[in-house]
Design a protein around this motif. Structure first.
Motif, PDB file in Angstrom:
ATOM      1  N   GLY A 140     -15.661 -39.558  -9.135  1.00  0.00           N
ATOM      2  CA  GLY A 140     -16.444 -40.472  -8.284  1.00  0.00           C
ATOM      3  C   GLY A 140     -15.920 -40.487  -6.867  1.00  0.00           C
ATOM      4  N   GLY A 141     -15.686 -39.298  -6.313  1.00  0.00           N
ATOM      5  CA  GLY A 141     -15.361 -39.179  -4.887  1.00  0.00           C
ATOM      6  C   GLY A 141     -16.660 -38.970  -4.120  1.00  0.00           C
ATOM      7  N   GLY A 142     -16.518 -38.600  -2.858  1.00  0.00           N
ATOM      8  CA  GLY A 142     -17.708 -38.383  -2.033  1.00  0.00           C
ATOM      9  C   GLY A 142     -18.615 -37.314  -2.619  1.00  0.00           C
ATOM     10  N   HIS A 143     -18.017 -36.200  -3.084  1.00  0.00           N
ATOM     11  CA  HIS A 143     -18.837 -35.071  -3.527  1.00  0.00           C
ATOM     12  C   HIS A 143     -19.575 -35.392  -4.832  1.00  0.00           C
ATOM     13  N   GLY A 144     -18.880 -36.048  -5.761  1.00  0.00           N
ATOM     14  CA  GLY A 144     -19.525 -36.398  -7.027  1.00  0.00           C
ATOM     15  C   GLY A 144     -20.661 -37.389  -6.819  1.00  0.00           C
TER      16      GLY A 144
ATOM     17  N   ILE B  63     -18.472 -40.133 -13.745  1.00  0.00           N
ATOM     18  CA  ILE B  63     -17.321 -40.666 -14.485  1.00  0.00           C
ATOM     19  C   ILE B  63     -16.093 -40.610 -13.584  1.00  0.00           C
ATOM     20  N   GLU B  64     -15.508 -41.760 -13.317  1.00  0.00           N
ATOM     21  CA  GLU B  64     -14.371 -41.840 -12.388  1.00  0.00           C
ATOM     22  C   GLU B  64     -13.168 -42.471 -13.094  1.00  0.00           C
ATOM     23  N   LYS B  65     -12.017 -41.802 -12.983  1.00  0.00           N
ATOM     24  CA  LYS B  65     -10.851 -42.322 -13.722  1.00  0.00           C
ATOM     25  C   LYS B  65     -10.280 -43.590 -13.093  1.00  0.00           C
ATOM     26  N   GLY B  66     -10.450 -43.758 -11.798  1.00  0.00           N
ATOM     27  CA  GLY B  66      -9.966 -44.965 -11.119  1.00  0.00           C
ATOM     28  C   GLY B  66     -11.145 -45.815 -10.684  1.00  0.00           C
TER      29      GLY B  66
ATOM     30  N   GLY C 287      -9.869 -41.860  -4.413  1.00  0.00           N
ATOM     31  CA  GLY C 287      -9.391 -40.498  -4.162  1.00  0.00           C
ATOM     32  C   GLY C 287      -9.443 -40.162  -2.677  1.00  0.00           C
ATOM     33  N   ASN C 288      -9.593 -38.881  -2.392  1.00  0.00           N
ATOM     34  CA  ASN C 288      -9.530 -38.417  -1.003  1.00  0.00           C
ATOM     35  C   ASN C 288     -10.643 -38.984  -0.132  1.00  0.00           C
ATOM     36  N   VAL C 289     -11.773 -39.329  -0.738  1.00  0.00           N
ATOM     37  CA  VAL C 289     -12.880 -39.830   0.095  1.00  0.00           C
ATOM     38  C   VAL C 289     -12.470 -41.105   0.817  1.00  0.00           C
ATOM     39  N   GLY C 290     -11.569 -41.872   0.229  1.00  0.00           N
ATOM     40  CA  GLY C 290     -11.090 -43.091   0.888  1.00  0.00           C
ATOM     41  C   GLY C 290      -9.737 -42.918   1.549  1.00  0.00           C
ATOM     42  N   ARG C 291      -9.253 -41.680   1.669  1.00  0.00           N
ATOM     43  CA  ARG C 291      -7.898 -41.444   2.190  1.00  0.00           C
ATOM     44  C   ARG C 291      -7.890 -40.521   3.393  1.00  0.00           C
ATOM     45  N   ASN C 292      -9.040 -40.002   3.793  1.00  0.00           N
ATOM     46  CA  ASN C 292      -9.016 -38.967   4.835  1.00  0.00           C
ATOM     47  C   ASN C 292      -9.048 -39.562   6.236  1.00  0.00           C
ATOM     48  N   THR C 293      -8.947 -38.675   7.230  1.00  0.00           N
ATOM     49  CA  THR C 293      -8.915 -39.123   8.625  1.00  0.00           C
ATOM     50  C   THR C 293     -10.318 -39.142   9.250  1.00  0.00           C
ATOM     51  N   THR C 294     -11.338 -39.044   8.427  1.00  0.00           N
ATOM     52  CA  THR C 294     -12.750 -39.345   8.740  1.00  0.00           C
ATOM     53  C   THR C 294     -13.437 -38.397   9.726  1.00  0.00           C
ATOM     54  N   ILE C 295     -12.840 -37.235   9.956  1.00  0.00           N
ATOM     55  CA  ILE C 295     -13.403 -36.339  10.979  1.00  0.00           C
ATOM     56  C   ILE C 295     -14.552 -35.506  10.406  1.00  0.00           C
ATOM     57  N   ILE C 296     -15.639 -35.434  11.163  1.00  0.00           N
ATOM     58  CA  ILE C 296     -16.749 -34.539  10.805  1.00  0.00           C
ATOM     59  C   ILE C 296     -16.992 -33.577  11.970  1.00  0.00           C
TER      60      ILE C 296
ATOM     61  N   GLU D 286     -11.285 -42.096 -17.711  1.00  0.00           N
ATOM     62  CA  GLU D 286     -10.709 -40.776 -17.408  1.00  0.00           C
ATOM     63  C   GLU D 286     -11.209 -39.727 -18.392  1.00  0.00           C
ATOM     64  N   VAL D 287     -11.617 -38.596 -17.876  1.00  0.00           N
ATOM     65  CA  VAL D 287     -11.986 -37.480 -18.756  1.00  0.00           C
ATOM     66  C   VAL D 287     -10.703 -36.820 -19.239  1.00  0.00           C
ATOM     67  N   THR D 288     -10.559 -36.714 -20.557  1.00  0.00           N
ATOM     68  CA  THR D 288      -9.326 -36.170 -21.128  1.00  0.00           C
ATOM     69  C   THR D 288      -9.553 -34.830 -21.840  1.00  0.00           C
TER      70      THR D 288
ATOM     71  N   CYS E 279      -9.911 -27.925   0.282  1.00  0.00           N
ATOM     72  CA  CYS E 279      -8.728 -27.960   1.151  1.00  0.00           C
ATOM     73  C   CYS E 279      -8.703 -29.292   1.889  1.00  0.00           C
ATOM     74  N   TYR E 280      -8.337 -29.297   3.186  1.00  0.00           N
ATOM     75  CA  TYR E 280      -8.365 -30.628   3.814  1.00  0.00           C
ATOM     76  C   TYR E 280      -9.550 -30.791   4.753  1.00  0.00           C
ATOM     77  N   GLY E 281     -10.653 -30.109   4.422  1.00  0.00           N
ATOM     78  CA  GLY E 281     -11.848 -30.260   5.265  1.00  0.00           C
ATOM     79  C   GLY E 281     -13.063 -30.707   4.496  1.00  0.00           C
ATOM     80  N   GLY E 282     -12.863 -31.296   3.342  1.00  0.00           N
ATOM     81  CA  GLY E 282     -14.008 -31.586   2.477  1.00  0.00           C
ATOM     82  C   GLY E 282     -14.775 -32.846   2.798  1.00  0.00           C
ATOM     83  N   PHE E 283     -14.225 -33.720   3.624  1.00  0.00           N
ATOM     84  CA  PHE E 283     -14.975 -34.950   3.910  1.00  0.00           C
ATOM     85  C   PHE E 283     -16.237 -34.623   4.717  1.00  0.00           C
ATOM     86  N   LYS E 284     -16.080 -33.814   5.754  1.00  0.00           N
ATOM     87  CA  LYS E 284     -17.226 -33.460   6.590  1.00  0.00           C
ATOM     88  C   LYS E 284     -18.305 -32.736   5.791  1.00  0.00           C
ATOM     89  N   ALA E 285     -17.877 -32.105   4.692  1.00  0.00           N
ATOM     90  CA  ALA E 285     -18.808 -31.330   3.864  1.00  0.00           C
ATOM     91  C   ALA E 285     -19.554 -32.191   2.859  1.00  0.00           C
TER      92      ALA E 285
HETATM   93  C1  LIG Z   1      -4.943 -37.564   4.380  1.00  0.00           C
HETATM   94  C2  LIG Z   1      -6.220 -36.791   4.320  1.00  0.00           C
HETATM   95  C3  LIG Z   1      -6.926 -36.538   5.485  1.00  0.00           C
HETATM   96  C4  LIG Z   1      -8.118 -35.814   5.441  1.00  0.00           C
HETATM   97  N1  LIG Z   1      -8.848 -35.692   6.578  1.00  0.00           N
HETATM   98  C5  LIG Z   1     -10.057 -35.084   6.547  1.00  0.00           C
HETATM   99  C6  LIG Z   1     -10.888 -35.077   7.700  1.00  0.00           C
HETATM  100  O1  LIG Z   1     -10.554 -35.658   8.737  1.00  0.00           O
HETATM  101  N2  LIG Z   1     -12.070 -34.419   7.622  1.00  0.00           N
HETATM  102  C7  LIG Z   1     -12.463 -33.759   6.501  1.00  0.00           C
HETATM  103  O2  LIG Z   1     -13.519 -33.144   6.513  1.00  0.00           O
HETATM  104  N3  LIG Z   1     -11.722 -33.809   5.351  1.00  0.00           N
HETATM  105  C8  LIG Z   1     -10.540 -34.462   5.356  1.00  0.00           C
HETATM  106  N4  LIG Z   1      -9.786 -34.555   4.216  1.00  0.00           N
HETATM  107  C9  LIG Z   1     -10.257 -33.875   2.995  1.00  0.00           C
HETATM  108  C10 LIG Z   1     -11.288 -34.665   2.228  1.00  0.00           C
HETATM  109  O3  LIG Z   1     -10.913 -36.010   2.127  1.00  0.00           O
HETATM  110  C11 LIG Z   1     -11.464 -34.039   0.835  1.00  0.00           C
HETATM  111  O4  LIG Z   1     -11.642 -32.646   0.937  1.00  0.00           O
HETATM  112  C12 LIG Z   1     -12.680 -34.609   0.104  1.00  0.00           C
HETATM  113  O5  LIG Z   1     -12.707 -36.016   0.192  1.00  0.00           O
HETATM  114  C13 LIG Z   1     -12.632 -34.158  -1.361  1.00  0.00           C
HETATM  115  O6  LIG Z   1     -13.797 -34.489  -2.062  1.00  0.00           O
HETATM  116  P1  LIG Z   1     -14.049 -35.896  -2.822  1.00  0.00           P
HETATM  117  O7  LIG Z   1     -14.374 -36.916  -1.801  1.00  0.00           O
HETATM  118  O8  LIG Z   1     -15.071 -35.694  -3.833  1.00  0.00           O
HETATM  119  O9  LIG Z   1     -12.627 -36.135  -3.468  1.00  0.00           O
HETATM  120  P2  LIG Z   1     -12.006 -37.433  -4.177  1.00  0.00           P
HETATM  121  O10 LIG Z   1     -12.365 -38.683  -3.436  1.00  0.00           O
HETATM  122  O11 LIG Z   1     -10.552 -37.156  -4.363  1.00  0.00           O
HETATM  123  O12 LIG Z   1     -12.785 -37.454  -5.558  1.00  0.00           O
HETATM  124  C14 LIG Z   1     -12.335 -36.860  -6.738  1.00  0.00           C
HETATM  125  C15 LIG Z   1     -12.296 -37.939  -7.785  1.00  0.00           C
HETATM  126  O13 LIG Z   1     -12.077 -37.369  -9.067  1.00  0.00           O
HETATM  127  C16 LIG Z   1     -11.391 -38.335  -9.843  1.00  0.00           C
HETATM  128  N5  LIG Z   1     -10.789 -37.696 -11.007  1.00  0.00           N
HETATM  129  C17 LIG Z   1      -9.770 -36.812 -11.035  1.00  0.00           C
HETATM  130  N6  LIG Z   1      -9.482 -36.475 -12.294  1.00  0.00           N
HETATM  131  C18 LIG Z   1     -10.346 -37.159 -13.090  1.00  0.00           C
HETATM  132  C19 LIG Z   1     -10.542 -37.231 -14.487  1.00  0.00           C
HETATM  133  N7  LIG Z   1      -9.772 -36.549 -15.361  1.00  0.00           N
HETATM  134  N8  LIG Z   1     -11.539 -38.047 -14.962  1.00  0.00           N
HETATM  135  C20 LIG Z   1     -12.318 -38.756 -14.121  1.00  0.00           C
HETATM  136  N9  LIG Z   1     -12.159 -38.721 -12.780  1.00  0.00           N
HETATM  137  C21 LIG Z   1     -11.193 -37.928 -12.264  1.00  0.00           C
HETATM  138  C22 LIG Z   1     -10.357 -38.879  -8.858  1.00  0.00           C
HETATM  139  O14 LIG Z   1      -9.851 -40.131  -9.254  1.00  0.00           O
HETATM  140  C23 LIG Z   1     -11.165 -38.942  -7.552  1.00  0.00           C
HETATM  141  O15 LIG Z   1     -11.692 -40.237  -7.317  1.00  0.00           O
HETATM  142  C24 LIG Z   1      -8.592 -35.296   4.208  1.00  0.00           C
HETATM  143  C25 LIG Z   1      -7.888 -35.570   3.041  1.00  0.00           C
HETATM  144  C26 LIG Z   1      -6.717 -36.325   3.081  1.00  0.00           C
HETATM  145  C27 LIG Z   1      -5.983 -36.647   1.808  1.00  0.00           C
END
Ligand SMILES: Cc1cc2nc3c(=O)[nH]c(=O)nc-3n(C[C@H](O)[C@H](O)[C@H](O)COP(=O)(O)OP(=O)(O)OC[C@H]3O[C@@H](n4cnc5c(N)ncnc54)[C@H](O)[C@@H]3O)c2cc1C
Length: 416
Positions: free
Chosen positions: A39-43, A62-65, A70-79, A205-207, A363-369
């Protein structure tokens, strides 16, 4: 409920006591047509586009937390969409276009701020490579401007132009780049998907991944088994762990990336700035904190926290560019788990398991994507064929040698 000026006024008259929950806290059903893990941004974006563009509504995320943990709430928000290589340019530009219409599409304020992204260059060679990237962007219909020293100085008068070890010569500016409030993206997609019938199941959590005769049948979770016709992995830094449950080994390493926020300051910097002689990017949040980051920590890890050497490295880069920062106090920092692929580009593809789909390697560019990733992943899941702008993001490109190495550093996931 549709958010509008009228709903705001109506709620204000009632002392804001009538706002419904933004999404339902759904319990898992026994089976779904599509089950998205993560349940991050991409899901969440994938679920939204499946429901809104392809009318596939029997979907669970399905989100474990909790959503946004996850990273969607932890990034530096750049697009931005300032990419050089053909496999990337059109994909990231689609994402930028989706950002530009996102708030209207979702009926949610995600604070999309196109304040500009400026990449500084510090040598003639770097200027030439930035000019090449800018030209490739313009040929693909993406905005780019190569600006000289005086224009940079007018934009950012407080940088060190006199004594800097790496003198600033100019920058590549993408005015349409900027920032978006990261957790609002998760909440906005969650709300819009939920309103179209998608179940968002938190603390689950998916196990295990259930496979019979080479085809997916469902998943095992901490809240019991769930059957599904199609299962989609969107778990970012945990991609290798989930893929291993399906017997796959991915060309991905997990590393930690940290972000930093200073105490609140008056408005200082009105764009996103990157240092070209080290790894540092910096912007200012609407609350006034300077938000910055740099390199990943130099070891593999699944911990959501980083270590001191990178803090020192990032602060040194910041001081080298902007010495006055020495007097600013760092308020907090945190880390997220990055799914670093071998060529620095993502994977949106089928897997060898029938009905199991993979979205990983951001990698560390997935938020903008996020918007384009969800859009193209939904297309793949619904139609069983790649969306044209994501057609290069195949899993077999690593064995076939069709790498998309934007940085040109080779198979070094820690360097992308
Ligand atoms: C410090 C930091 C700075 C960044 N800055 C940028 C930026 O400026 N610009 C940019 O484009 N990108 C940035 N990124 C990268 C970007 O945040 C990630 O590439 C992107 O958010 C990943 O996709 P997501 O949002 O789906 O990930 P997530 O939010 O991590 O979602 C994945 C989810 O899967 C869940 N999960 C994992 N295992 C299981 C399981 N077994 N069962 C159920 N759920 C599970 C996790 O709990 C998590 O919530 C940054 C990342 C970090 C950490």
């Amino acid at each position: 409920m549709r958010y509008s000026m009228f709903s705001l006024i109506a709620q204000a008259m009632k002392g804001h006591s009538g706002w419904p929950p933004v999404w339902r806290d759904a319990a898992p059903k026994p089976s779904y047509d599509v089950l998205i893990i993560g349940g991050g941004g991409h899901g969440l974006a994938t679920a939204y586009y499946l429901a809104s563009r392809y009318s596939i509504n029997n979907v669970a995320v399905i989100e474990k937390g909790y959503i946004g943990s996850g990273n969607v709430g932890r990034n530096t928000t750049i697009i931005r969409s300032n990419y050089l290589l053909p496999g990337n340019t059109h994909f990231y530009e689609l994402s930028m276009k989706l950002w530009e219409g996102l708030e209207q599409d979702l009926n949610y304020n995600a604070m999309v701020s196109q304040r500009g992204v400026l990449n500084l260059y510090h040598s003639d060679a770097q200027r030439d490579s930035f000019a090449r990237r800018g030209n490739a962007m313009r040929l693909a219909g993406v905005d780019a401007e190569l600006i000289g020293l005086e224009q940079v100085r007018a934009m950012l008068p407080f940088l060190d132009y006199k004594t800097s070890r790496f003198p600033i010569q100019g920058g590549l500016l993408q005015k349409r780049g900027g920032t978006v409030r990261h957790d609002a993206v998760a909440w906005g997609y969650a709300r819009a998907a939920d309103s179209r019938g998608v179940d968002i199941v938190q603390n689950c959590e998916v196990t295990g991944i259930a496979i019979a005769d080479g085809s997916i049948t469902g998943v095992e979770t901490t809240r019991g088994p769930i059957k599904a016709k199609k299962v989609a992995l969107a778990v970012a830094g945990n991609s290798s762990r989930l893929a291993a449950m399906a017997g796959m080994r991915l060309p991905i390493e997990s590393h930690i990336l940290q972000a930093f926020v200073s105490e609140g300051l008056k408005p200082l910097i009105d764009c996103v700035l990157t240092f070209g002689a080290g790894h540092l990017y910096i912007s200012q949040s609407d609350k006034g904190g300077l938000v910055f980051g740099g390199d990943i920590d130099g070891y593999n890890s699944y911990a959501q926290r980083g270590n001191l050497p990178v803090i020192e490295d990032v602060m040194e880069a910041a001081m080298g560019l902007w010495p006055a920062l020495a007097r600013v106090r760092l308020l907090r920092h945190w880390g997220g788990i990055m799914d670093m692929s071998m060529d620095g580009s993502p994977i949106i593809d089928h897997t060898p398991v029938q009905g199991l789909y993979l979205n990983a390697g951001w990698c560390y560019g997935g938020f903008k994507a996020t918007p384009a990733s969800g859009f193209c992943f939904a297309h793949l899941i619904a139609k069983d064929e790649a969306h044209p702008v994501a057609a290069a993001y195949r899993l077999d490109r690593f064995s076939a040698g069709r790498l998309i190495d934007e940085k040109g550093v080779g198979a070094q996931p820690n360097l992308h």
